[in-house]
Design an enzyme around this catalytic site. Structure first.
Site, PDB file in Angstrom:
ATOM      1  N   PRO A 117       0.830  -1.204   0.000  1.00 53.29           N
ATOM      2  CA  PRO A 117       0.000   0.000   0.000  1.00 53.29           C
ATOM      3  C   PRO A 117       0.865   1.255   0.000  1.00 53.29           C
ATOM      4  O   PRO A 117       1.937   1.262   0.612  1.00 53.29           O
ATOM      5  CB  PRO A 117      -0.808  -0.117   1.302  1.00 53.29           C
ATOM      6  CG  PRO A 117      -0.061  -1.085   2.154  1.00 53.29           C
ATOM      7  CD  PRO A 117       0.650  -2.011   1.217  1.00 53.29           C
ATOM      8  N   HIS A 118       0.424   2.268  -0.739  1.00 49.56           N
ATOM      9  CA  HIS A 118       1.224   3.491  -0.805  1.00 49.56           C
ATOM     10  C   HIS A 118       0.355   4.685  -1.163  1.00 49.56           C
ATOM     11  O   HIS A 118      -0.762   4.528  -1.649  1.00 49.56           O
ATOM     12  CB  HIS A 118       2.353   3.334  -1.824  1.00 49.56           C
ATOM     13  CG  HIS A 118       1.877   3.000  -3.201  1.00 49.56           C
ATOM     14  ND1 HIS A 118       1.620   1.695  -3.590  1.00 49.56           N
ATOM     15  CD2 HIS A 118       1.591   3.765  -4.267  1.00 49.56           C
ATOM     16  CE1 HIS A 118       1.202   1.692  -4.837  1.00 49.56           C
ATOM     17  NE2 HIS A 118       1.161   2.940  -5.278  1.00 49.56           N
ATOM     18  N   GLY A 119       0.900   5.868  -0.926  1.00 44.52           N
ATOM     19  CA  GLY A 119       0.151   7.070  -1.253  1.00 44.52           C
ATOM     20  C   GLY A 119       1.047   8.296  -1.225  1.00 44.52           C
ATOM     21  O   GLY A 119       2.217   8.223  -0.848  1.00 44.52           O
ATOM     22  N   TYR A 177       1.287  -1.450 -11.053  1.00 38.78           N
ATOM     23  CA  TYR A 177       0.904  -0.581 -12.168  1.00 38.78           C
ATOM     24  C   TYR A 177       1.095  -1.341 -13.470  1.00 38.78           C
ATOM     25  O   TYR A 177       2.211  -1.486 -13.953  1.00 38.78           O
ATOM     26  CB  TYR A 177       1.722   0.716 -12.134  1.00 38.78           C
ATOM     27  CG  TYR A 177       1.395   1.548 -10.918  1.00 38.78           C
ATOM     28  CD1 TYR A 177       0.131   2.143 -10.815  1.00 38.78           C
ATOM     29  CD2 TYR A 177       2.280   1.700  -9.884  1.00 38.78           C
ATOM     30  CE1 TYR A 177      -0.205   2.883  -9.690  1.00 38.78           C
ATOM     31  CE2 TYR A 177       1.950   2.444  -8.753  1.00 38.78           C
ATOM     32  CZ  TYR A 177       0.708   3.034  -8.664  1.00 38.78           C
ATOM     33  OH  TYR A 177       0.366   3.758  -7.561  1.00 38.78           O
TER      34      TYR A 177
END
Lengths: 153, 465
Positions: free
Chosen positions: A66-68, B192
């Site tokens: 998870p990332h942001g 991605y």
């Protein structure tokens, strides 16, 4: 930038208690806040959830990253967590996630963020590394495994 | 003129008759003859006909395309595809009606001023029995709307009913992909999922490999599934782009294209400001556009533009009839802080120049119409096709036939042609980014980026066993 230079041993949780996706994002944020107490927990969890809504960061083989992006952050922050029981993370292969890397990046340096994401993905592609992380006794040995394995990347 | 080295013959070899050697006709001739089809060209003007014959591998016939005698002389009876693209709507339609009498399978006409779609249209392609009526101005307006909608991109094409998107991105120093290697992007594929099919750098287009680095100033072309696009856009979104804010677009030029683009962007929720120098036209525009702010001004009137908020605008779209003022006003708007400029350019010579000046995307009615026609007439195994601006490369979609020689063999054991790359494989319900292990099945749809010289080889690759 190496993973090990960004990951503080204090931000490793060898035994996550969470049982849901929402809980684990909170628990990984808590791990991050042990190193960076100035963070706004609700804000971090909110941006992580926002990102998850666009598509799960559970990449399969029991791994999730998870990332942001966060405003007013001066450097990339990483925490690591391991869940013995596994957590449903809407991963592509449908399997529960056990190994978690959490990344929070300053909005203006998403490039570094992506390079680090790529390094972490590459590291965890190796099934021997995943097994070693699952078998590791505690946070300290997890840190040792990451340090050693990153050398051979 | 017949050249000594025959181009490779296509599996779906066709006889094509084109009326009119204007820009669209010439472009289509060039593409279709290069691909090995038999192309015959009819034009009233002997000189432009000769120019085309000298440069392209086509047969030219001088005469009126709307005359049965000339059509017979050009071999209308054996023609598979008939394309009428002269400057005169009436000639194009009449020529198509004649061709219909000769049972030509596919009829295409360029129509500029006759209304044939929309509620007020009296004529329609169904009534005329013409398969495709194409209006270059509408085609280019649609393209502009698509590009504005996919922010950050300059080239957009859709495949497999919109599931697979082909997008071009211009790489700035701030772009998150800048300085990443293809290998790093490969490692990110778990999160991605997209393929960089090509990089255009210093006027050259390459299909990149693992060690290649994405650099500032590059234009990259990616293939992505629509489901993965939101996450990718989140990642590529730059700092200054605030969310939850209506995107603002300035349009210069209230002609047919400007009006079409304004209406389209209104529908997409843009805050639209349309500028025209003609007061009467402004009044008309105000009446037909509900939410657009119509501004009576010159495109070079910097003070007015600033007052109306150009410095905080997302797009400046210049679509007047004059290439030079489109380019100049775009540069001016850019200097005053607009984030992206989209510029209409008619002259092919300027089309290649504009990107080096710092214009984000140039669109041309000629190219837009020609790609729409190409996309339509390509039959057989190719389902869909888009021409890539300024590179001559193309993206195509193929369906793998049940008797194809490639079925069930891992890609690594097949010799996929150099100069081409598979961007995505869509199975019945799922899709994958190809690896050496991927196996193609009958009915799969494949999206491929190909340099012009590789196009025929790609078709041979998928041929019957």
């Amino acid at each position: 930038m190496k993973i090990i230079d960004l990951l503080d041993p204090a931000a490793i949780s060898a035994d996550l208690q969470a049982s849901t996706k929402a809980e684990v994002l909170g628990e990984l944020t808590d791990a991050l806040m042990r190193v960076e107490p100035s963070l706004d927990r609700d804000e971090v969890v909110a941006i992580l959830q926002e990102r998850e809504q666009l598509g799960s960061t559970g990449i399969g083989d029991g791994v999730a990253i998870p990332h942001g992006k966060l405003r007013k952050l001066d450097k990339l922050l990483i925490s690591f967590g391991r869940s013995r029981g596994g957590i449903d993370f809407d991963s592509m292969d449908g399997r529960p996630a056990q190994l978690f890397f959490l990344l929070v990046a300053p909005e203006e340096s998403v490039g570094v963020h992506l390079k680090t994401l790529a390094r972490i993905s590459k590291l965890l592609k190796n099934s021997a590394v995943r097994q070693a992380l699952l078998d590791a006794e505690d946070a300290e040995s997890i840190y040792g495994i990451i340090a050693r394995q990153e050398e051979s990347l | 003129m017949q050249s000594s080295t025959e181009p490779p013959r296509l599996i779906n070899y066709m006889k094509i008759l084109i009326i009119g050697t204007g820009q669209v006709g010439f472009f289509l001739c060039e593409r279709l003859s290069l691909e090995g089809h038999e192309v015959t060209l009819i034009d009233r003007d002997g000189e432009s006909l000769k120019r085309a014959e000298d440069r392209l591998n086509v047969l030219g016939i001088e005469g009126n395309g709307a005359s049965a005698e000339v059509l017979e002389q050009a071999g209308i009876k054996e023609t598979d595809i008939f394309i009428a693209v002269t400057d005169l709507d009436e000639v194009n339609i009449l020529a198509c009606l004649l061709a219909r009498e000769y049972q030509v399978k596919t009829l295409v006409a360029r129509v500029k001023s006759i209304e044939f779609s929309g509620r007020r249209a009296v004529l329609s392609k169904e009534k005329l029995g013409i398969d495709l009526l194409i209006n270059p101005e509408d085609a280019v307006a649609e393209e502009i709307i698509k590009i504005a909608h996919r922010s950050g991109t300059f080239d957009v094409a859709e495949f497999v009913e919109g599931q697979i998107q082909f997008l071009g991105y211009r790489i700035t120093a701030e772009n998150p992909l800048c300085n990443l290697t293809l290998r790093e992007l490969g490692a990110l594929r778990g999160i991605y999922r997209f393929v960089v099919t090509a990089i255009s750098r210093d006027g050259k287009t390459i299909i990149p490999r693992g060690d290649d680095v994405i650099q500032e100033g590059d234009r990259i072309f990616i293939v992505v599934h629509q489901n993965d696009l939101p996450a990718i856009q989140y990642m590529l979104e730059q700092k200054e782009e605030k969310k939850n804010r209506r995107r603002r677009a300035f349009i210069l030029g209230g002609g047919h294209i400007g009006l079409h683009v304004a209406a389209g962007l209104e529908k997409l929720g843009f805050d639209v400001r349309l500028i025209d120098r003609d007061e009467k036209r402004c009044e008309k525009l105000s009446a037909s556009l509900r939410r657009t702010l119509v501004i009576h001004a010159e495109g070079t009137d910097v003070r007015t533009l600033c007052e109306e908020g150009i410095n905080d605008a997302d797009f400046f779209i210049a679509v007047t009839e004059n290439d030079e003022s489109n380019i100049l006003c775009s540069l001016l708007a850019r200097q005053h802080g607009v984030r992206r400029t989209l510029t209409l350019v008619n002259q092919p010579e300027l089309l290649n120049l504009a990107p080096s000046l710092g214009i984000d995307a140039c669109v041309s009615p000629r190219l837009a119409a020609a790609s729409a026609i190409l996309k339509y007439v390509r039959r057989g195994d190719i389902i869909s096709l888009a021409a890539i601006e300024g590179s001559n490369a193309e993206v195509l979609e193929l369906e793998v036939k049940a008797d194809s020689q490639v079925i069930n063999t891992p890609l690594r054991n097949l010799h996929f042609p150099a100069g081409a790359i598979i961007g995505a494989i869509v199975h019945d319900r799922t899709y994958e980014i190809p690896t050496g292990e991927s196996r193609l099945q009958a009915g799969d749809r494949v999206v491929i980026f190909a340099m012009p010289e590789a196009l025929a080889k790609v078709e041979t690759f998928f041929a019957r066993a």
